[in-house]
Scaffold this active site. Structure first.
Site, short mmCIF file in Angstrom:
data_model
loop_
_atom_site.label_atom_id
_atom_site.label_comp_id
_atom_site.label_asym_id
_atom_site.label_seq_id
_atom_site.Cartn_x
_atom_site.Cartn_y
_atom_site.Cartn_z
N SER A 95 0.83 -1.20 0.00
CA SER A 95 0.00 0.00 0.00
C SER A 95 0.88 1.26 0.00
O SER A 95 1.69 1.45 -0.89
CB SER A 95 -0.95 -0.04 1.19
OG SER A 95 -1.98 0.91 1.05
N ASP A 140 -9.76 -5.06 -5.03
CA ASP A 140 -9.24 -3.98 -4.19
C ASP A 140 -10.09 -2.71 -4.33
O ASP A 140 -10.31 -2.22 -5.44
CB ASP A 140 -7.80 -3.68 -4.59
CG ASP A 140 -7.05 -2.85 -3.56
OD1 ASP A 140 -7.71 -2.16 -2.76
OD2 ASP A 140 -5.82 -2.90 -3.56
N HIS A 172 -7.42 -5.65 -0.78
CA HIS A 172 -6.23 -4.83 -0.58
C HIS A 172 -5.13 -5.53 0.21
O HIS A 172 -4.03 -5.00 0.32
CB HIS A 172 -6.64 -3.53 0.16
CG HIS A 172 -5.60 -2.46 0.12
ND1 HIS A 172 -5.14 -1.90 -1.06
CD2 HIS A 172 -4.89 -1.85 1.11
CE1 HIS A 172 -4.23 -0.99 -0.81
NE2 HIS A 172 -4.05 -0.94 0.51
#
Length: 261
Positions: free
Chosen positions: A13, A138, A166
């Site tokens: 991320s 996601d 995610h």
């Protein structure tokens, strides 16, 4: 650099954004790069899909009111779209809560990074092996981003976890490790073999191109190797090493003189 030597950097991320920046700014310290559920820019802009700016603005407001609740809500977003969302949220929360919680200021600064960072134009500067991992479901990094980054860095490799969101390393742990292990072995496990191949190719090329010039050199090496065997045999029988060398050398000279006379 905290690592202090070339390494493979893996970032998830926002961490993927940080790892990518390290790869761009400190390429000499990079062996390879792996980004997980990451994007060179997270906020939705013209011709770039992403998180709506209004959503991040809302998180800024919520942090000022209730940091703990905001963290909990943000963790739920990590699993949004996953077919087993409850279990994923539970696992992520347990992992996060094992550590000391960041301050409101740290979280606010992290959100600001998400809002303002854009390294898409710098990505082509990454020339080391580059693996990008995504979750097809996601909610933070839309699947349209995958094709855009494919076009920006065509030399990179990409893998999409079909039923992941995610956090594919949580929801698809075994598959995630298999893909990562396979990529590492493909690019980094055979370094010794590659070095040996280069040495062999270089050696054969030298022999082919400079054979006549190098022939006396190789002949001397072979003779030295053979004579060393005789010296070793004499020393094993108790003869001093220096005396053994002198005797073998004199014997070799005598043979050479007899052969040439």
């Amino acid at each position: 650099m905290a690592v202090g030597k070339p390494a493979i950097y893996v970032g998830w991320s926002l961490g993927g954004l940080v790892a990518s920046q390290i790869a761009i700014s400190h390429s000499s310290q990079l062996l390879g790069l792996v980004t997980v559920a990451s994007s060179p820019q997270f906020v939705e802009r013209d011709n770039w899909p992403g998180i709506k700016a209004s959503v991040l603005a809302l998180f800024h407001q919520q942090l000022a009111q209730d940091t703990t609740k905001t963290i909990s809500n943000f963790l739920k977003i990590q699993a949004m779209g996953s077919p087993h969302i409850r279990q994923d949220i539970k696992t992520i929360r347990e992992l996060v809560m094992q550590h000391e919680q960041p301050t409101q200021q740290v979280l606010d600064n992290s959100l600001s990074l998400l809002e303002t960072s854009d390294i898409s134009e710098q990505l082509p500067g990454i020339h080391q092996p580059f693996l990008r991992l995504y979750g097809k479901l996601d909610g933070l990094v839309p699947k349209q981003v995958i094709k855009l980054v494919d076009e920006i860095v065509p030399s990179s490799q990409c893998y999409v976890f079909e039923q992941a969101s995610h956090a594919p390393f949580i929801s698809h742990q075994r598959e995630f490790l298999t893909i990562l292990k396979s990529w590492v072995e493909r690019y980094f496990s055979d370094e010794e073999a590659l070095i040996l191949l280069v040495v062999l190719v270089t050696g054969f090329a030298a022999i082919i191109l400079f054979g006549r010039m190098l022939a006396p050199f190789f002949t001397a090496l072979v003779i030295a190797f053979l004579l060393q065997g005789v010296v070793s045999a004499l020393t094993r029988r108790g003869l001093p090493h220096l005396l053994a060398v002198i005797m073998v050398f004199l014997a070799f000279i005598s043979v050479c003189l007899l052969y040439t006379s």
